[in-house]
Design a protein around this motif. Structure first.
Motif, mmCIF file in Angstrom:
data_model
loop_
_atom_site.group_PDB
_atom_site.id
_atom_site.type_symbol
_atom_site.label_atom_id
_atom_site.label_comp_id
_atom_site.label_asym_id
_atom_site.label_seq_id
_atom_site.Cartn_x
_atom_site.Cartn_y
_atom_site.Cartn_z
ATOM 1 N N GLY A 88 -5.467 -2.313 -2.267
ATOM 2 C CA GLY A 88 -4.618 -2.153 -1.087
ATOM 3 C C GLY A 88 -3.805 -3.406 -0.845
ATOM 4 O O GLY A 88 -2.592 -3.362 -0.643
ATOM 5 N N GLY A 113 2.539 9.298 5.448
ATOM 6 C CA GLY A 113 2.031 8.429 4.397
ATOM 7 C C GLY A 113 1.172 9.190 3.409
ATOM 8 O O GLY A 113 0.872 10.367 3.594
ATOM 9 N N TYR A 114 0.839 8.503 2.315
ATOM 10 C CA TYR A 114 -0.040 9.087 1.312
ATOM 11 C C TYR A 114 -1.411 8.466 1.438
ATOM 12 O O TYR A 114 -1.532 7.262 1.626
ATOM 13 C CB TYR A 114 0.476 8.787 -0.101
ATOM 14 C CG TYR A 114 1.918 9.111 -0.330
ATOM 15 C CD1 TYR A 114 2.352 10.432 -0.375
ATOM 16 C CD2 TYR A 114 2.845 8.086 -0.508
ATOM 17 C CE1 TYR A 114 3.688 10.714 -0.589
ATOM 18 C CE2 TYR A 114 4.184 8.366 -0.724
ATOM 19 C CZ TYR A 114 4.607 9.687 -0.766
ATOM 20 O OH TYR A 114 5.915 9.976 -0.975
ATOM 21 N N ASN A 115 -2.446 9.284 1.287
ATOM 22 C CA ASN A 115 -3.778 8.719 1.238
ATOM 23 C C ASN A 115 -4.138 8.497 -0.224
ATOM 24 O O ASN A 115 -4.348 9.428 -0.977
ATOM 25 C CB ASN A 115 -4.771 9.662 1.894
ATOM 26 C CG ASN A 115 -6.072 8.948 2.151
ATOM 27 O OD1 ASN A 115 -6.310 7.865 1.608
ATOM 28 N ND2 ASN A 115 -6.914 9.533 2.982
ATOM 29 N N LEU A 116 -4.171 7.219 -0.617
ATOM 30 C CA LEU A 116 -4.397 6.922 -2.029
ATOM 31 C C LEU A 116 -5.869 6.780 -2.365
ATOM 32 O O LEU A 116 -6.229 6.370 -3.454
ATOM 33 C CB LEU A 116 -3.679 5.622 -2.405
ATOM 34 C CG LEU A 116 -2.168 5.584 -2.172
ATOM 35 C CD1 LEU A 116 -1.611 4.243 -2.609
ATOM 36 C CD2 LEU A 116 -1.470 6.706 -2.910
ATOM 37 N N GLY A 117 -6.716 7.066 -1.388
ATOM 38 C CA GLY A 117 -8.135 6.886 -1.639
ATOM 39 C C GLY A 117 -8.578 5.494 -1.248
ATOM 40 O O GLY A 117 -9.424 5.323 -0.386
ATOM 41 N N MET A 128 -6.451 3.240 0.011
ATOM 42 C CA MET A 128 -5.704 2.820 1.191
ATOM 43 C C MET A 128 -4.745 3.920 1.624
ATOM 44 O O MET A 128 -4.490 4.879 0.889
ATOM 45 C CB MET A 128 -4.884 1.560 0.911
ATOM 46 C CG MET A 128 -3.662 1.839 0.043
ATOM 47 S SD MET A 128 -2.568 0.430 -0.122
ATOM 48 C CE MET A 128 -1.794 0.341 1.468
ATOM 49 N N PHE A 129 -4.223 3.762 2.845
ATOM 50 C CA PHE A 129 -3.220 4.668 3.368
ATOM 51 C C PHE A 129 -1.865 4.004 3.131
ATOM 52 O O PHE A 129 -1.613 2.916 3.642
ATOM 53 C CB PHE A 129 -3.478 4.870 4.863
ATOM 54 C CG PHE A 129 -2.476 5.775 5.526
ATOM 55 C CD1 PHE A 129 -2.691 7.146 5.599
ATOM 56 C CD2 PHE A 129 -1.322 5.254 6.096
ATOM 57 C CE1 PHE A 129 -1.773 7.963 6.225
ATOM 58 C CE2 PHE A 129 -0.396 6.082 6.718
ATOM 59 C CZ PHE A 129 -0.627 7.440 6.779
ATOM 60 N N GLN A 157 -8.721 -1.400 9.361
ATOM 61 C CA GLN A 157 -8.938 0.002 9.033
ATOM 62 C C GLN A 157 -10.246 0.164 8.257
ATOM 63 O O GLN A 157 -11.027 1.061 8.525
ATOM 64 C CB GLN A 157 -7.769 0.485 8.182
ATOM 65 C CG GLN A 157 -7.314 1.883 8.476
ATOM 66 C CD GLN A 157 -5.944 2.166 7.874
ATOM 67 O OE1 GLN A 157 -5.453 1.417 7.012
ATOM 68 N NE2 GLN A 157 -5.309 3.227 8.312
ATOM 69 N N LYS A 165 -13.751 0.376 9.982
ATOM 70 C CA LYS A 165 -14.118 1.622 10.659
ATOM 71 C C LYS A 165 -14.449 1.418 12.139
ATOM 72 O O LYS A 165 -15.056 2.296 12.770
ATOM 73 C CB LYS A 165 -15.314 2.300 9.971
ATOM 74 C CG LYS A 165 -15.125 2.590 8.485
ATOM 75 C CD LYS A 165 -14.684 4.028 8.264
ATOM 76 C CE LYS A 165 -14.753 4.459 6.806
ATOM 77 N NZ LYS A 165 -13.987 3.634 5.873
ATOM 78 N N GLY A 169 -0.885 4.575 10.232
ATOM 79 C CA GLY A 169 -1.704 5.703 10.654
ATOM 80 C C GLY A 169 -3.014 5.311 11.300
ATOM 81 O O GLY A 169 -4.003 6.025 11.202
ATOM 82 N N GLY A 191 -5.735 8.018 12.430
ATOM 83 C CA GLY A 191 -7.006 7.954 11.713
ATOM 84 C C GLY A 191 -8.203 7.871 12.638
ATOM 85 O O GLY A 191 -9.332 7.718 12.181
#
Lengths: 294, 403
Positions: A13, A137-141, A143-144, B216, B219, B243, B247
């Motif tokens: 990230g 956005g894309y969730n890349l696993g 990171m966002f 982020q 958590k 986000g 989230g």
């Protein structure tokens, strides 16, 4: 898996974030390099012109209802025009003098521009929203990744590589490079060197304005946004080597990454790390990593 | 030569007369507004604070009362060394009697000590660190508008009690951020919450994405922003991009000013809750002040810091009038002795540790649909009564307070 207590996923990230910030460094230092390479001017007004780019985008939206995409074209044109005027009326008188004069003049111009904008618009900045097509956005696993940031990387890489290609690989670029080596000779071949230099300055400045438009949705449109950035960008240019096109692009991205990692491992030093690197590079390679010794 | 000697004698005589007439040194009360004139805190303090001081002098009617009041200002650039140098120069060479405002706790703590050494007066509106009335308290300083303890108590309590019990701090790396983080952390822990992590960023940082990713990853339900001005607005704006709120995490703006909300725009800022001690749209008197102020300040409405400068200068002038002196230590003592009363904060008092006491408010930022236009931004959630708004006088370790 962890590296020095930080999960590798988090590091991915940060790597990406670093590249995004590096994109801004690269675009700005590229403009500076082009200007220095061809005009021998250390353009301290670059940050102020970057800020003006963001403001043009803001005005275009507020006054004319023209959105982000239009601004990507308008802002470089408007600010580039300002650059042309600046070059014609002031800078061209300094070419035969020491670097220091150009530096002082552009620094003064930067202070004036920033002062006027701050006086008019305050220091807390103005909001500019991300264009609808680039929200989310894309969730890349690991990171966002906001779509807009991905766009910034791709777009600026494209601009940087195109610029490099034009200057290093085309006929026009070869005229430019020749003119920096020996303006009198190039002039003798019937090429209008002063006009070419003016346009080059305008182009370098337009690059700064373009970076400003890219930055507007991420940061506030703020009169001080350039002042905060320009010092770092100069460090990038010095590390990469004054006047080296590819050098400034690579260094821009690389230092963005270094800064990103510093923010994880020792955040307190994140605003000084680039200057530490600059000091080390100057000690070992005074001409910069990619620079040629004169 | 003879002329010069004659002039010297004359000058000495005149000076003697002046001193005999009024106890006010050199016949002029000189107020120095020291703050950030050019950087991230310039809108929430800056020229607005100079204007607020000027309005206080006008509303006090200094001219009619025959008092000569002069206001000067300087930019401390958020650097304690620059601020200290200005303060010394003002006290030693420029005959400044009182320094007001001074946002940036790092600078304020330095000026606090210098003021004490010189026996002058210091009215803090801009700075936040509760240490100014704690272990660094001084007989020459009054901390007027708000402090980190009040912010923590107001915002921290409200958030933990509504379920925000795990926290991650984004802290500005200097005296203010540290104090705010410390005070909020204490409130969180006291209410049974947990702090999962913290990261300290340099003052006036541009890009927060690295720090936001770390927040982020933690958590934590709440990301506490122990920063101010441009740092806060950039954190929130970039947080929206990443986000954070979608989230399921929420921001706690621990120090938010109306100028920050204006800069963010309501679509981004809506729903934020935070503590302040003043909002221009509370009653007829605050509205009148807000309107008058905005007209003279490029439309920018007063922040609580501006209001605090107005209120503190007004009370200072009342004390000078009552005491007929501008001796720093005596004036501060007199100010503590007199109850305060002004259009912006209402009636209040000043404690022995230098803490000015008035109510605080928990505000929530309106939705765009609720707002009637620019600067119509807050609704009041809770009013925290004056006696509960600030740290109890015996808990601050202030040496001036007899136990």
């Amino acid at each position: 898996m962890t590296v020095f207590g930080v999960p590798t996923q988090a590091l991915f990230g940060q790597l990406l974030i670093g590249l995004i910030n590096g994109a801004f460094y690269a675009m700005l230092s590229l403009g500076l390099s082009v200007i220095f390479g061809l005009l021998n001017i250390i353009n301290f007004a670059h940050g102020a012109l970057y800020m003006m780019g963001a403001f043009v985008a803001y005005f275009a939206l507020q006054w004319a209802g023209l959105g982000y995409w239009a601004s990507l074209v308008i802002a470089p044109l408007v600010v580039g025009l300002v650059g042309l005027v600046l070059e014609r009326t002031m800078l061209k008188r300094l070419y035969h003098l020491d670097h220091l004069y150009g530096l002082l003049l552009t620094f003064g111009v930067a202070l004036v521009i920033q002062g006027v904008f701050r006086n008019e618009f305050g220091s807390s900045g103005l909001p500019y929203v991300i264009p609808a097509q680039l929200q989310g956005g894309y969730n890349l696993g690991f990171m966002f990744l906001p779509v807009y940031r991905a766009w910034v990387i791709v777009f600026s890489l494209l601009i940087c590589l195109t610029t490099w290609y034009v200057i290093e690989r085309t006929r026009l670029g070869s005229y430019l490079r020749a003119a920096t080596e020996n303006p009198a000779l190039v002039q003798a071949f019937g090429i209008n060197v002063p006009r070419m230099i003016t346009l080059t300055y305008g182009f370098g400045v337009a690059l700064a304005a373009l970076a400003g438009v890219l930055a507007a949705p991420i940061y506030q449109v703020n009169p001080l946004m350039g002042a905060d950035l320009i010092i770092v960008v100069f460090a990038v240019v010095v590390i990469g080597g004054m006047g080296s096109i590819m050098g400034s692009i690579v260094t821009g991205f690389a230092l963005g990454v270094v800064e990103g990692f510093t923010k994880v491992f020792y955040p307190e030093a994140s605003n000084t790390v680039i200057f530490v690197i600059m000091a080390v590079v100057l000690l070992i390679r005074p001409a910069g990593l990619f620079g040629r010794t004169a | 030569m003879r002329i010069i000697r004659a002039l010297t004698v004359l000058a000495t005589l005149l000076a003697g007369v002046a001193v005999a007439h009024a106890q006010v040194s050199d016949g002029v009360i000189k107020i120095g507004v020291l703050n950030d004139q050019s950087s991230l805190y310039a809108d929430l303090t800056g020229q607005g604070s100079v204007l607020a001081a000027r309005m206080a002098v006008e509303d006090f009617g200094a001219d009619k009362k025959g008092m000569k009041v002069e206001i000067i200002f300087a930019d401390h650039q958020n650097k304690p060394d620059v601020g200290s140098q200005v303060a010394r120069q003002w006290y030693d060479a420029d005959k400044v009697d009182v320094i007001v405002d001074v946002p940036n706790s790092g600078v304020a703590l330095a000026v606090n000590q210098i003021t004490r050494d010189k026996g002058k007066a210091f009215l803090v509106s801009g700075a936040a660190s509760s240490d100014l009335t704690g272990k660094a308290c001084s007989p020459n300083t009054i901390h007027w508008t708000y402090d980190t303890w009040a912010l923590a108590n107001g915002t921290g309590n409200a958030i933990v009690k509504t379920g925000g019990d795990t926290w991650f701090f984004l802290t500005a790396d200097y005296a203010f951020g540290h104090a705010l983080e410390r005070d909020v952390e204490a409130v969180v822990l006291k209410n049974g919450g947990k702090v999962l992590g913290k990261v300290r960023h340099p003052l006036n940082n541009q890009d927060f994405s690295s720090f936001l990713l770390q927040a982020q990853a933690s958590k934590a339900k709440i990301i506490g922003l122990a920063n101010a001005g441009g740092d806060t607005t950039n954190s929130i704006k970039q947080g929206a991009e990443f986000g954070i709120v979608r989230g399921g995490q929420n921001f706690a703006g621990l120090l938010v000013f109306i100028t920050d909300v204006h800069a963010l725009g309501l679509p981004t800022a809506q729903g934020l809750i935070f503590t302040e001690t003043f909002y221009w749209d509370m009653n007829d008197r605050t509205r009148a002040f807000g309107k008058k102020f905005a007209e003279r300040n490029r439309g920018i409405h007063p922040t609580m810091i501006h209001a605090g400068v107005y209120s503190s200068v007004l009370h200072y002038l009342k004390a000078v009038e009552a005491l007929k002196s501008d001796d720093g230590t005596k004036i501060i003592a007199k100010m503590k002795e007199m109850p305060t009363d002004d259009p912006l904060f209402g009636k209040g008092t000043i404690r022995p540790d230098g803490r000015k006491i008035h109510p605080a408010y928990l505000f929530e930022v309106k939705k765009p649909s609720e707002s009637k236009g620019a600067w119509d931004y807050y609704k009041t959630r809770t009013t925290i009564p004056a006696e509960q708004a600030f740290r109890p006088v015996d808990q601050g370790d202030c040496p001036l307070v007899k136990k």
